[in-house]
Design an enzyme around this catalytic site. Structure first.
Site, PDB file in Angstrom:
ATOM      1  CG  ASP A   1      -8.465  13.309   1.879  1.00  0.00           C
ATOM      2  OD1 ASP A   1      -8.535  12.695   2.967  1.00  0.00           O
ATOM      3  OD2 ASP A   1      -7.997  14.458   1.784  1.00  0.00           O
TER       4      ASP A   1
ATOM      5  CB  SER B   1       6.795  18.711   2.216  1.00  0.00           C
ATOM      6  OG  SER B   1       6.483  19.960   1.673  1.00  0.00           O
TER       7      SER B   1
ATOM      8  CE  LYS C   1       8.578  21.956   4.681  1.00  0.00           C
ATOM      9  NZ  LYS C   1       7.583  22.425   3.690  1.00  0.00           N
TER      10      LYS C   1
END
Length: 788
Positions: free
Chosen positions: A522, A511, A537
């Site tokens: 990224d 999560s 998740k």
């Protein structure tokens, strides 16, 4: 994960008062014999309304917008049976045939036009489960009295029966119960053999057991002791389920319904909602004691630092609480009470008084002592952020100083009621800022952010924490059920730490921790290292208190109806890839047993939402990782191939694969003893090899939120060959640990000689440190080492 807001306009219609109608029991058929199911537990007066509101919210607010239809009804039935009987040991095919009448009716019964659900199926099935459990316990008692167990055949038992059919009838159930009891008996027997062998070894060496491990001499035979142990265990399990009340049944029933929609939606009864708040706030209000149930007594298992109990000096571990009184109210007897209910009596608001009647641990059972305590806030420091400074020596004689931030969760102050009883707000980001500033003061060259145990928490904190390491830009994209897209960004151009950064992840990173790891990957800001993938998740949950929507014409019904945590949105990385199902793939994958397991991760959960992608957000990667990744992988692979601890991990992987392929455990005593001897020999050989390693000059300094503001560093943790060791004075019966936080001291086995034992090695963290050193070297060659 908690969303900031959720539309509730449709819920206005649910605030109308509805009278609850009592529900009568109905007859059922088992085989050819007709009997009436005695509802030993019946629906509570608020269950029907709570169930109706919960079902409506799932239909209207859940991300899937899935109508509660016949298909959902069938899944609901199967899942509720699984919740009560996950190993398919108790319900029979006869039971299933009887409950089949609910397969396409649970939707109609729950979404009753009256606005009050018919929840009889929950109790019908629960009471049948209790009946089967009683039958199993009774049958086990009969078998234990006969005591004719032999373990000299080639039989094997399948421990995990989740994928196997339920027993056909009671006769087949008896066979399964007997097989499971034989397995449990053998487990106890092997444990007795192991304990006897250790005692004989200690007797020969002339050593004494460690303090607190002395055992009373039993007049019973080993077989009688095993029978007593198993009998008490079965009775304790039966009592635990018999102690359920209507709140417990509706809790499991509605949570099962929520999880038909997805594995992260839950119904929270009052007690469960309080537990959720405690986890988010990292604090609770009470006496500061960890409790356990032991033979019907509520026993003090551990006293929490800084709590009223430890400060009073009137309570100690293993004391037993037999009664609880609120201020000047009469005491309530809690012997044989469900532990959760006893805990609720002991907990309370800050500043309130509680009186405990206890049996002191070292006193006769007839002794009673009353202790008065004033409840206070208990900080749960074990789950808060903490740090280390590590001085790692290199082959060229130089030392690299690096920092480690251990972050177990993304916590934040949380209240559903709008009231605030806390003394201070909790913030993951504020704590990490404090720790990182301390690490910068100590001139670290690189930083490791350890998210391996981080199961998530506050989305806001995850976004804010990511912003500590990037200038500004999108961190996460969030999509609603209708395609509405929200982009959450770091808008603060300042950067707390701009140096080389490594993020450690595992299959348990979920999560919010996946949001952070994915964003830093990224942007090319951090090198991500760990298991083959994170948990996966990628969904957002909202916690919705039911109080505004559950009202009754009978004003005496004042029960807290709890709350519904339901999935309302999905996460996507700045690059557009969802973290749902697939998680975050590290830049460098390290060997791990979890890489081979299908029992971890989102894809192992029922009803998980699918993976998908979105177009990428607009952001500017800093590209600090890709230019060096190939060389970092090459160096890491070379080290891992030669590293002894990773060799042990590879051996464990092979053993795990073999066990997974077999799926059974032998019921032959000699076979099991041989397997244990082989396992013990492997463990001993590893222990000896680790102890024989050359001592390193690595230094580790622990930084906590309490000492982060103090000047300088605390004393380094004691260490020898890179592993904290425990020294036992043989024959003296005393334990001396060489460093704080080391492993549990082993029993001495040497006659009068000091014995050393190395605790478990964190091979992943060690390799991450080496990779960070390589990363620093490669960055410095290109002049790309960023300053703090």
């Amino acid at each position: 994960m908690i969303a900031r807001c959720v539309s509730r306009t449709w819920l206005v219609v649910l605030s109308l008062s509805v009278c609850w109608q009592g529900l009568a029991a109905e007859s059922a058929t088992e085989g050819s014999k007709t009997n009436t199911i005695s509802l030993t537990l019946r629906p509570g007066p608020t269950d029907g309304r709570i169930a109706f509101v919960t079902a409506k919210m799932l239909e209207k607010l859940h991300y899937n917008r899935q109508p509660f239809n016949d298909e959902v009804s069938g899944k609901f039935l199967d899942s509720y049976l699984e919740t009560l009987d996950p190993q398919h040991l108790h319900f029979t095919q006869v039971d299933l045939s009887e409950f089949e009448r609910y397969r396409t009716k649970l939707d109609n019964l729950t979404l009753a036009s009256s606005g009050v659900s018919d929840v009889r199926p929950a109790y019908d099935i629960y009471n049948r489960f209790i009946k089967r459990l009683e039958q199993r316990v009774s049958y086990a008692e009969e078998l234990l009295k006969a005591d004719t167990f032999k373990f000299d055949t080639d039989e094997k038992i399948l421990i995990n029966r989740k994928e196997r059919p339920y027993p056909k009838d009671l006769d087949e159930a008896h066979d399964l119960w007997k097989e499971r009891l034989r397995f449990e008996y053998l487990q106890e027997r092997l444990g007795k053999i192991d304990a006897r062998q250790k005692a004989e070894k200690e007797a020969k060496s002339g050593t004494k057991p460690a303090e607190g491990e002395e055992k009373k001499v039993s007049k019973k035979t080993e077989s009688e002791e095993i029978v007593d142990t198993l009998s008490h265990r079965y009775q304790r399990t039966l009592k635990m389920f018999r102690d359920w009340d209507s709140d417990d049944v509706i809790q499991y029933y509605l949570t099962t319904l929520a999880r038909v929609y997805d594995p992260h939606s839950d119904y929270f009864g009052h007690d469960q909602l309080e537990q959720f708040k405690i986890g988010m706030n990292l604090s609770l209000f009470g006496i500061g004691a960890e409790l356990r149930s032991e033979d019907g007594y509520c026993s003090i298992n551990r006293l929490l630092p800084g709590g009223p109990a430890v400060k009073s000096n009137k309570i100690k571990e293993k004391d037993r609480i037999v009664a609880v009184a609120q201020s000047n109210q009469p005491p309530v007897d809690i012997v044989d009470m469900n532990l959760n209910k006893a805990v609720q009596l002991i907990r309370g608001a800050k500043g309130t008084e509680v009186r405990l009647t206890i049996i002191p641990a070292d006193a006769d059972m007839s002794v009673r002592k009353e202790v008065t305590l004033v409840r206070d806030e208990i900080p749960l420091e074990d789950m808060a952020a903490k740090a280390k400074v590590i001085d790692l020596p290199g082959r060229d004689g130089t030392t690299t100083r690096m920092g480690v931030i251990d972050l177990p969760s993304f916590y934040a102050s949380f209240e559903t009621s709008g009231t605030r009883s806390r003394s201070e707000n909790k913030s993951t980001t504020a704590d990490v800022i404090k720790l990182v500033n301390k690490l910068k003061q100590e001139n670290i060259k690189g930083l490791i952010l350890d998210l391996r145990r981080n199961g998530g928490g506050s989305l806001e904190e995850a976004i804010r924490l990511t912003g500590l390491f990037i200038k500004e830009g999108p961190v996460v994209q969030i999509k609603s059920f209708d395609g509405d897209l929200q982009e959450d960004s770091d808008t603060d151009p300042s950067v707390l730490y701009d140096g080389p950064l490594v993020v450690l992840t595992s299959r348990f990173s979920a999560s919010a921790s996946e949001i952070v790891a994915g964003a830093l990957q990224d942007y090319g800001r951090a090198l991500v290292i760990g298991d083959i993938a994170t948990h996966g998740k990628g969904t957002v949950q909202s916690v919705n208190p039911l109080t505004p929507y559950v009202q009754f014409s009978d004003k005496s019904l004042t029960n807290d109806p709890g709350a519904l945590k339901l999935t309302i949105k999905k996460f996507y990385r700045a690059s557009g890839a969802s973290t749902q199902l697939k998680g975050v793939t590290p830049d460098i994958v390290l060997p791990s047993v979890l890489n081979e397991s299908k029992d971890f991760g989102e894809d192992s959960l029922d009803n998980a939402l699918p993976y998908d992608t979105l177009p990428s957000s607009k952001f500017e990667p800093v590209n600090r990782v890709e230019p060096y990744l190939e060389e970092l992988r090459r160096r890491s692979n070379e080290r891992i191939a030669q590293d002894k601890d990773f060799d042990y991990i590879r051996q464990d992987i092979e053993h795990y694969k073999k066990a997974q392929a077999d799926k059974t455990i032998s019921l032959n005593e000699q076979t099991r003893l041989k397997e244990k001897e082989e396992a013990d020999a492997r463990a001993k050989a590893r222990e000896q090899e680790r102890l024989a390693r050359k001592e390193t000059s690595e230094k580790v300094f622990e930084i906590t939120l309490k000492n982060a503001s103090l000047p300088g560093l605390p004393p380094p943790l004691a260490k020898t060959n890179g592993l904290a060791k425990v020294t036992i004075q043989g024959g003296a019966g005393t334990n001396e640990t060489a460093s704080a936080g080391s492993a549990v001291p082993p029993k001495s086995e040497g006659g009068g000689e000091d014995e050393e034992k190395a605790p478990a090695v964190d091979a992943t963290m060690t390799e991450a440190q080496h990779i960070l050193v390589d990363y620093l070297e490669l960055l410095s060659k290109r002049g790309h080492v960023a300053g703090n």
